[in-house]
Design an enzyme around this catalytic site. Structure first.
Site, PDB file in Angstrom:
ATOM      1  N   ARG A 111       0.811  -1.204   0.000  1.00 39.87           N
ATOM      2  CA  ARG A 111       0.000   0.000   0.000  1.00 39.87           C
ATOM      3  C   ARG A 111       0.859   1.276   0.000  1.00 39.87           C
ATOM      4  O   ARG A 111       0.503   2.281  -0.597  1.00 39.87           O
ATOM      5  CB  ARG A 111      -0.899  -0.009   1.249  1.00 39.87           C
ATOM      6  CG  ARG A 111      -2.123   0.856   1.219  1.00 39.87           C
ATOM      7  CD  ARG A 111      -3.123   0.436   2.316  1.00 39.87           C
ATOM      8  NE  ARG A 111      -2.458  -0.028   3.546  1.00 39.87           N
ATOM      9  CZ  ARG A 111      -2.038   0.760   4.534  1.00 39.87           C
ATOM     10  NH1 ARG A 111      -2.240   2.049   4.488  1.00 39.87           N
ATOM     11  NH2 ARG A 111      -1.447   0.254   5.600  1.00 39.87           N
ATOM     12  N   SER A 112       1.995   1.211   0.696  1.00 42.61           N
ATOM     13  CA  SER A 112       2.854   2.398   0.814  1.00 42.61           C
ATOM     14  C   SER A 112       3.990   2.415  -0.213  1.00 42.61           C
ATOM     15  O   SER A 112       4.751   3.375  -0.277  1.00 42.61           O
ATOM     16  CB  SER A 112       3.460   2.466   2.214  1.00 42.61           C
ATOM     17  OG  SER A 112       2.434   2.607   3.175  1.00 42.61           O
ATOM     18  N   CYS A 124       7.795  -0.742  24.716  1.00 47.04           N
ATOM     19  CA  CYS A 124       8.179   0.649  25.015  1.00 47.04           C
ATOM     20  C   CYS A 124       8.093   0.982  26.509  1.00 47.04           C
ATOM     21  O   CYS A 124       9.009   1.563  27.092  1.00 47.04           O
ATOM     22  CB  CYS A 124       7.308   1.616  24.214  1.00 47.04           C
ATOM     23  SG  CYS A 124       5.549   1.320  24.336  1.00 47.04           S
ATOM     24  N   LYS A 153       3.557  -8.058  29.617  1.00 43.84           N
ATOM     25  CA  LYS A 153       4.857  -7.793  28.994  1.00 43.84           C
ATOM     26  C   LYS A 153       5.786  -7.110  29.992  1.00 43.84           C
ATOM     27  O   LYS A 153       6.978  -7.391  30.050  1.00 43.84           O
ATOM     28  CB  LYS A 153       4.688  -6.861  27.776  1.00 43.84           C
ATOM     29  CG  LYS A 153       4.115  -7.506  26.534  1.00 43.84           C
ATOM     30  CD  LYS A 153       3.910  -6.418  25.455  1.00 43.84           C
ATOM     31  CE  LYS A 153       3.081  -6.924  24.291  1.00 43.84           C
ATOM     32  NZ  LYS A 153       2.684  -5.816  23.383  1.00 43.84           N
ATOM     33  N   HIS A 196       5.547   8.378  27.291  1.00 43.46           N
ATOM     34  CA  HIS A 196       4.847   7.604  28.323  1.00 43.46           C
ATOM     35  C   HIS A 196       5.364   8.007  29.705  1.00 43.46           C
ATOM     36  O   HIS A 196       6.570   8.183  29.886  1.00 43.46           O
ATOM     37  CB  HIS A 196       5.125   6.103  28.154  1.00 43.46           C
ATOM     38  CG  HIS A 196       4.462   5.476  26.968  1.00 43.46           C
ATOM     39  ND1 HIS A 196       3.582   6.136  26.142  1.00 43.46           N
ATOM     40  CD2 HIS A 196       4.557   4.202  26.471  1.00 43.46           C
ATOM     41  CE1 HIS A 196       3.169   5.299  25.205  1.00 43.46           C
ATOM     42  NE2 HIS A 196       3.737   4.137  25.369  1.00 43.46           N
ATOM     43  N   GLN A 211       8.335   7.246  23.993  1.00 41.03           N
ATOM     44  CA  GLN A 211       8.230   5.820  23.669  1.00 41.03           C
ATOM     45  C   GLN A 211       8.487   5.533  22.200  1.00 41.03           C
ATOM     46  O   GLN A 211       8.719   4.399  21.821  1.00 41.03           O
ATOM     47  CB  GLN A 211       6.882   5.265  24.128  1.00 41.03           C
ATOM     48  CG  GLN A 211       5.772   5.320  23.117  1.00 41.03           C
ATOM     49  CD  GLN A 211       5.296   6.739  22.853  1.00 41.03           C
ATOM     50  OE1 GLN A 211       5.678   7.695  23.505  1.00 41.03           O
ATOM     51  NE2 GLN A 211       4.467   6.889  21.838  1.00 41.03           N
TER      52      GLN A 211
END
Lengths: 341, 341
Positions: B47-48, B136, B220, B249, B322
């Site tokens: 698509r890109s 992150c 996580k 964050h 992040q």
């Protein structure tokens, strides 16, 4: 005792600080709950005197708060800031009113009860003319702690708050709304109510710094929790953070209790507890959020799960409207309690 | 070993997912740090493909990621989502590239190192073609935990996060900006990237629910912390919350260590630690905030204080960008580490 409210069919009620964020909600809640009012007196600073406010279909004129404001008043609801309370609450009490004060001025005084009706209703009757309404963030937390404390005594609490702009009063709420408009219109942002821009930011600083590195707001959550719960052995460590939300405070809470409390026990107890609604269905994207809780009376609890770090730990998420349960509603509930006996 | 990078004066670098939020930052950081690039290959979904992107004064055309993309590539930086990594990272590794993968696809695999260069640099060299870049929120936390862990081993961690919209990628950031504009213009709000409105709200739900009541993001933070710190005995309990912040964050963290760590010891160790800046002067309204940290490489730590609930506890506040330290910067630092030997 002179200060116990005489049983009447209706009461003379004064609201001091009626033009503030909490003051407005006082009126809403008194009307919603059909509080038996005989005469209503609306008080504020001289700056707001003369303002017209309607209540229950009638128009009232705001009067400037003075030492003569409380003659013939049965119940005085104060939310006009600490210094106003310090000056006028004793005057109101001396004039025969029972003061329910939303400021922090008297909360830790030994002869002033600090009351959350779902937690320590009996304390309300031990007043000497002044009853203190606790800090908003503390009220929202203790309504959830109480039913768990009854399963097994809570020893430790860790809490991180996500506090909304209106916790700093109408000016805080207005500033967040103004900043939102200013950002979109490419105007410079007004920063007055908070020490930094709140829109698209979070600020880990509420109330004045203390010597131990905590803020006053964070220390209130410790001391007030012990006083309300009637247990000086509970230790509360908190980080209080302002977030760009208009209304309703959120709190991520971990408790460690003497004996383990299972998720099922906690859910059952919270489900039955007054003033709380369990909203907890993560797989279906259902949990308490400030946008949903703003304007509601009940505090909502969700994300209830076993804590992964603490042996007898439980972790959950509580959201409450800090202008309602965290302030005006709690004060009116105290008044209801006083007139119920 | 075939997979250790040969020492060269410059390297052929591929970026998979270059059109995403992290992909863009990859390019920024490679340029800022003058990473020695021989050939640069920009890869994305079909698509890109065809999109033009300039890097260091030259224009590049984005190519569609395919199984032939990695011939002659020395280092492949992946940030194209878990399923793309699962499919193409092994292909890239087989073609001889060292993959540094930003997705969660391989993080917990035994033969894939999970690396934060400030914490466990040696692990980077034990790879078999794929190195995982941690979550992150975890990266931002462990850079602050590591210097404290060296004073006294950390046993327990409680953390509440305040995660920004761009943690959900460019679409998350765009949605918050769009909602801000829509609210001011009185238009209906677009809600697609998150399960609920994020503007003027907080959402205690990031990533998919797990059976234990935690989200995948929260788990996580537990498992990845143990793996990065090389200590399976650390227990991490977290509540991950999305807040209406564009980038960076924030995390309210409490640790309990084997022996007490004083505030002074912590501050000194954090001050000296790489990748961290201590920003801690509450009386002067100075502490880390996402608005200040966005765009910076260092994580900032403040509000350092003794925890009030835990015996050997310390509480602090960490903020990190992040997209940079939490993603692209950490991955580029891993690449720098690999070519440094």
């Amino acid at each position: 005792m002179s200060h116990q409210l005489e049983k009447k069919s209706s009461y003379n009620v004064a609201i001091a600080g009626v033009t503030g964020a909490v003051g407005e909600i006082f009126l809403e809640i008194l009307a919603e709950r059909k509080f038996p009012i005989n005469q209503l007196k609306l008080l504020a600073s001289p700056r707001s005197a003369g303002k017209k406010i309607s209540y229950d279909g009638k128009e009232y004129t705001v009067e400037a708060l003075s030492k003569d404001s409380f003659n013939d008043v049965d119940i005085a609801l104060f939310s006009a800031g600490g210094s106003t309370s310090k000056e006028f609450a004793p005057i109101a009490a001396k004039a025969g009113a029972v003061v329910i004060d939303n400021s922090s001025a008297f909360r830790m005084d030994d002869d002033v009860p600090l009351v959350v009706p779902e937690v320590n209703p009996a304390a309300a009757f031990r007043h000497k003319g002044i009853i203190a309404n606790p800090n908003c963030t503390t009220i929202i937390m203790v309504v959830a702690l109480k039913p768990l404390h009854e399963i097994s005594p809570i020893k430790k609490v860790w809490v991180s708050s996500y506090q909304s702009a209106s916790g700093a009063g109408a000016k805080g709420m207005y500033e967040l709304q103004t900043q939102t408009r200013q950002l979109v219109n490419d105007e410079p942002l007004t920063i007055e109510a908070f020490s930094h821009q709140l829109l698209h930011n979070v600020i880990p600083h509420i109330d004045t710094p203390q010597d131990n590195g905590y803020t006053r707001e964070e220390m209130k959550m410790f001391y007030e929790t012990c006083k309300i719960m009637g247990d000086p052995s509970i230790k509360v460590s908190s980080t209080c953070v302002r977030v760009p939300v208009i209304s309703a405070h959120s709190e991520a809470i971990t408790i460690e209790s003497e004996n383990p409390i299972t998720v099922e026990q906690a859910r059952e107890a919270l489900d039955k507890a007054p003033g709380i609604r369990v909203v907890d269905d993560l797989p279906n994207n259902i949990y308490p959020m400030p946008l949903d809780v703003a304007g509601k009376d009940d505090c909502e609890v969700g994300r209830i799960r076993k804590d992964l770090a603490s042996e007898n730990g439980l972790t959950f998420w509580v959201v409450g409207d800090q202008l309602r349960k965290g302030a005006a509603l709690n004060a009116v509930q105290i008044a209801e309690l006083l007139i119920s006996k």
